[in-house]
Design a protein around this motif. Structure first.
Motif, PDB file in Angstrom:
ATOM      1  N   VAL A  52       0.830  -1.200   0.000  1.00  0.00           N
ATOM      2  CA  VAL A  52       0.000   0.000   0.000  1.00  0.00           C
ATOM      3  C   VAL A  52       0.870   1.259   0.000  1.00  0.00           C
ATOM      4  O   VAL A  52       0.648   2.197  -0.761  1.00  0.00           O
ATOM      5  CB  VAL A  52      -0.951   0.016   1.224  1.00  0.00           C
ATOM      6  CG1 VAL A  52      -1.701   1.335   1.297  1.00  0.00           C
ATOM      7  CG2 VAL A  52      -1.931  -1.151   1.144  1.00  0.00           C
ATOM      8  N   GLU A  53       1.886   1.264   0.855  1.00  0.00           N
ATOM      9  CA  GLU A  53       2.797   2.414   0.927  1.00  0.00           C
ATOM     10  C   GLU A  53       3.564   2.581  -0.383  1.00  0.00           C
ATOM     11  O   GLU A  53       3.768   3.685  -0.875  1.00  0.00           O
ATOM     12  CB  GLU A  53       3.778   2.232   2.085  1.00  0.00           C
ATOM     13  CG  GLU A  53       4.661   3.437   2.359  1.00  0.00           C
ATOM     14  CD  GLU A  53       3.984   4.505   3.192  1.00  0.00           C
ATOM     15  OE1 GLU A  53       4.656   5.481   3.537  1.00  0.00           O
ATOM     16  OE2 GLU A  53       2.777   4.362   3.492  1.00  0.00           O
ATOM     17  N   ARG A  54       3.985   1.456  -0.962  1.00  0.00           N
ATOM     18  CA  ARG A  54       4.717   1.511  -2.235  1.00  0.00           C
ATOM     19  C   ARG A  54       3.860   2.152  -3.325  1.00  0.00           C
ATOM     20  O   ARG A  54       4.353   2.948  -4.122  1.00  0.00           O
ATOM     21  CB  ARG A  54       5.140   0.098  -2.646  1.00  0.00           C
ATOM     22  CG  ARG A  54       5.852   0.034  -4.001  1.00  0.00           C
ATOM     23  CD  ARG A  54       6.238  -1.407  -4.332  1.00  0.00           C
ATOM     24  NE  ARG A  54       7.253  -1.874  -3.396  1.00  0.00           N
ATOM     25  CZ  ARG A  54       8.562  -1.702  -3.588  1.00  0.00           C
ATOM     26  NH1 ARG A  54       8.994  -1.083  -4.678  1.00  0.00           N
ATOM     27  NH2 ARG A  54       9.425  -2.158  -2.714  1.00  0.00           N
ATOM     28  N   MET A  55       2.578   1.823  -3.357  1.00  0.00           N
ATOM     29  CA  MET A  55       1.708   2.384  -4.384  1.00  0.00           C
ATOM     30  C   MET A  55       1.567   3.901  -4.236  1.00  0.00           C
ATOM     31  O   MET A  55       1.390   4.616  -5.225  1.00  0.00           O
ATOM     32  CB  MET A  55       0.328   1.719  -4.339  1.00  0.00           C
ATOM     33  CG  MET A  55       0.301   0.342  -4.971  1.00  0.00           C
ATOM     34  SD  MET A  55       0.976   0.335  -6.671  1.00  0.00           S
ATOM     35  CE  MET A  55      -0.119   1.498  -7.482  1.00  0.00           C
ATOM     36  N   LYS A  56       1.659   4.404  -3.019  1.00  0.00           N
ATOM     37  CA  LYS A  56       1.634   5.851  -2.823  1.00  0.00           C
ATOM     38  C   LYS A  56       2.814   6.494  -3.548  1.00  0.00           C
ATOM     39  O   LYS A  56       2.671   7.522  -4.215  1.00  0.00           O
ATOM     40  CB  LYS A  56       1.692   6.190  -1.327  1.00  0.00           C
ATOM     41  CG  LYS A  56       0.414   5.886  -0.569  1.00  0.00           C
ATOM     42  CD  LYS A  56       0.618   5.997   0.931  1.00  0.00           C
ATOM     43  CE  LYS A  56       1.026   7.393   1.358  1.00  0.00           C
ATOM     44  NZ  LYS A  56       1.172   7.487   2.837  1.00  0.00           N
ATOM     45  N   PHE A  57       3.991   5.891  -3.428  1.00  0.00           N
ATOM     46  CA  PHE A  57       5.178   6.397  -4.125  1.00  0.00           C
ATOM     47  C   PHE A  57       4.997   6.298  -5.640  1.00  0.00           C
ATOM     48  O   PHE A  57       5.311   7.233  -6.381  1.00  0.00           O
ATOM     49  CB  PHE A  57       6.422   5.608  -3.705  1.00  0.00           C
ATOM     50  CG  PHE A  57       7.008   5.995  -2.378  1.00  0.00           C
ATOM     51  CD1 PHE A  57       8.017   6.935  -2.304  1.00  0.00           C
ATOM     52  CD2 PHE A  57       6.550   5.413  -1.202  1.00  0.00           C
ATOM     53  CE1 PHE A  57       8.578   7.288  -1.077  1.00  0.00           C
ATOM     54  CE2 PHE A  57       7.100   5.754   0.026  1.00  0.00           C
ATOM     55  CZ  PHE A  57       8.112   6.699   0.098  1.00  0.00           C
ATOM     56  N   VAL A  58       4.492   5.151  -6.084  1.00  0.00           N
ATOM     57  CA  VAL A  58       4.326   4.917  -7.521  1.00  0.00           C
ATOM     58  C   VAL A  58       3.408   5.973  -8.140  1.00  0.00           C
ATOM     59  O   VAL A  58       3.707   6.567  -9.183  1.00  0.00           O
ATOM     60  CB  VAL A  58       3.777   3.505  -7.790  1.00  0.00           C
ATOM     61  CG1 VAL A  58       3.384   3.348  -9.261  1.00  0.00           C
ATOM     62  CG2 VAL A  58       4.811   2.448  -7.411  1.00  0.00           C
ATOM     63  N   GLU A  59       2.273   6.215  -7.505  1.00  0.00           N
ATOM     64  CA  GLU A  59       1.303   7.169  -8.043  1.00  0.00           C
ATOM     65  C   GLU A  59       1.861   8.590  -8.060  1.00  0.00           C
ATOM     66  O   GLU A  59       1.660   9.340  -9.020  1.00  0.00           O
ATOM     67  CB  GLU A  59       0.006   7.113  -7.231  1.00  0.00           C
ATOM     68  CG  GLU A  59      -0.756   5.811  -7.383  1.00  0.00           C
ATOM     69  CD  GLU A  59      -1.104   5.521  -8.839  1.00  0.00           C
ATOM     70  OE1 GLU A  59      -1.504   6.459  -9.554  1.00  0.00           O
ATOM     71  OE2 GLU A  59      -0.955   4.352  -9.246  1.00  0.00           O
ATOM     72  N   ARG A  60       2.555   8.965  -6.999  1.00  0.00           N
ATOM     73  CA  ARG A  60       3.125  10.315  -6.964  1.00  0.00           C
ATOM     74  C   ARG A  60       4.230  10.473  -8.011  1.00  0.00           C
ATOM     75  O   ARG A  60       4.346  11.527  -8.644  1.00  0.00           O
ATOM     76  CB  ARG A  60       3.688  10.615  -5.570  1.00  0.00           C
ATOM     77  CG  ARG A  60       2.624  10.858  -4.531  1.00  0.00           C
ATOM     78  CD  ARG A  60       1.782  12.108  -4.841  1.00  0.00           C
ATOM     79  NE  ARG A  60       0.743  12.304  -3.848  1.00  0.00           N
ATOM     80  CZ  ARG A  60       0.876  13.078  -2.777  1.00  0.00           C
ATOM     81  NH1 ARG A  60       2.006  13.709  -2.548  1.00  0.00           N
ATOM     82  NH2 ARG A  60      -0.126  13.192  -1.918  1.00  0.00           N
ATOM     83  N   LEU A  61       5.037   9.464  -8.209  1.00  0.00           N
ATOM     84  CA  LEU A  61       6.105   9.543  -9.194  1.00  0.00           C
ATOM     85  C   LEU A  61       5.547   9.710 -10.608  1.00  0.00           C
ATOM     86  O   LEU A  61       6.108  10.437 -11.426  1.00  0.00           O
ATOM     87  CB  LEU A  61       6.994   8.298  -9.129  1.00  0.00           C
ATOM     88  CG  LEU A  61       7.938   8.236  -7.923  1.00  0.00           C
ATOM     89  CD1 LEU A  61       8.567   6.846  -7.807  1.00  0.00           C
ATOM     90  CD2 LEU A  61       9.027   9.299  -8.035  1.00  0.00           C
ATOM     91  N   LYS A  62       4.426   9.043 -10.894  1.00  0.00           N
ATOM     92  CA  LYS A  62       3.787   9.207 -12.200  1.00  0.00           C
ATOM     93  C   LYS A  62       3.365  10.653 -12.413  1.00  0.00           C
ATOM     94  O   LYS A  62       3.538  11.229 -13.481  1.00  0.00           O
ATOM     95  CB  LYS A  62       2.569   8.283 -12.304  1.00  0.00           C
ATOM     96  CG  LYS A  62       2.898   6.810 -12.457  1.00  0.00           C
ATOM     97  CD  LYS A  62       1.617   5.989 -12.547  1.00  0.00           C
ATOM     98  CE  LYS A  62       1.916   4.509 -12.667  1.00  0.00           C
ATOM     99  NZ  LYS A  62       0.665   3.694 -12.715  1.00  0.00           N
TER     100      LYS A  62
END
Length: 297
Positions: A53-63
């Motif tokens: 879940v935390e990783r997806m926060k990074f992924v979405e922000r990086l996009k």
């Protein structure tokens, strides 16, 4: 004018640090992150020790951040060396500020840097307006980051004369910088109908090609629109460089006179940029166009 920040990927593995640093960066704020190495986002994600879940926060922000606050690295990166060693080997002009995880690297001459735990508001202080002499080089360098990162650009200047040596030298230097990165191959120029040459721009085009004879212009295009100000409902006074990434306002336009003068150049804010970009580059504008030229190479 746009300050380039290099950040060690492992310095941003805590969500709080990642969000704090990245929200300080954007084209509109005059600060961008250099993807150093080119795989910077992937290296950051590989450094995370968090749940899905935390990783997806990074992924979405990086996009999201990739489009409005990151720029390509123009520096070589040796994967056999660590990140700090690569940063130390880069050219002094490659980065304006460096953020690292913990250890403090040897000081590259003229560079500001700090461990992520030490940075504060002052570290991000940058000027959104500069004053310089209006040489072709200075006018172009102010917009270099935009020209390197965008696919098209517009020069808006009611007093731009394609046949003028001063205006021509500025346009050529802009094109030269755009060609360096190879992304921006289309320029749009908006000026007054008064400056539409009777020869249809043939002399101006010949001069443009001669000035850039050392470069390949294949696929490059320049469109000129000559606005009839007497019939237009739109205000046509301010002078801008507009790209998909952001824009600048030039208080005295895009001319490099024989005797240079001091000029002010400022970054336009996000909302104004969106309106201007839409007006000049995204939709059919409402200007009354008296004539137009098209240079295709």
């Amino acid at each position: 004018m746009i300050k380039k920040f290099a950040v060690q990927p492992s310095a941003l593995t805590r969500w709080e640090d990642f969000r704090y640093v990245m929200e300080k960066l954007s084209f509109a704020q005059g600060r961008v992150l250099v993807r150093f190495p080119k795989s910077w986002s992937r290296v950051l994600l590989d450094s995370l020790d968090v749940g899905d879940v935390e990783r997806m926060k990074f992924v979405e922000r990086l996009k999201k951040y990739k489009e409005d606050r990151m720029v390509s690295s123009r520096m070589p990166y040796d994967s056999s060396l660590d990140w700090i060693s690569n940063a130390e080997r880069s050219e002094p002009s490659a980065f304006d500020r460096i953020i690292v995880q913990e250890q403090k690297p040897r000081t590259p001459s003229g560079l500001a840097f700090a461990p992520v735990g030490d940075i504060d508001e002052d570290f991000f202080e940058t000027a959104r307006e500069i004053r310089c002499m209006n040489s072709a080089e200075n006018l172009a360098q102010a917009g270099a980051v935009f020209l390197h990162e965008s696919s098209d650009a517009a020069i808006v200047d009611p007093y731009f004369r394609a046949g003028s040596p001063g205006c021509s030298s500025v346009l050529c230097r802009f094109a030269d910088l755009a060609l360096d990165a190879g992304k921006c191959k289309t320029f749009h120029v908006y000026t007054k109908a008064d400056y539409c040459a009777k020869d249809g721009g043939s002399n101006a085009r010949d001069n443009f090609e001669k000035r850039l004879s050392r470069r390949s212009l294949s696929g490059f295009r320049v469109f000129f629109y000559f606005v009839d100000g007497t019939n237009s409902d739109q205000s046509f006074h301010a002078r801008y460089l507009l790209t998909s990434k952001g824009g600048l306002r030039y208080d005295k336009g895009f001319d490099a006179p024989p005797e240079p003068q001091l000029v002010d150049i400022s970054i336009i804010d996000k909302d104004l940029h969106a309106k201007l970009y839409s007006l000049y580059l995204e939709q059919t504008h409402e200007f009354s166009i008296a004539d137009s030229w098209e240079w295709r190479f």
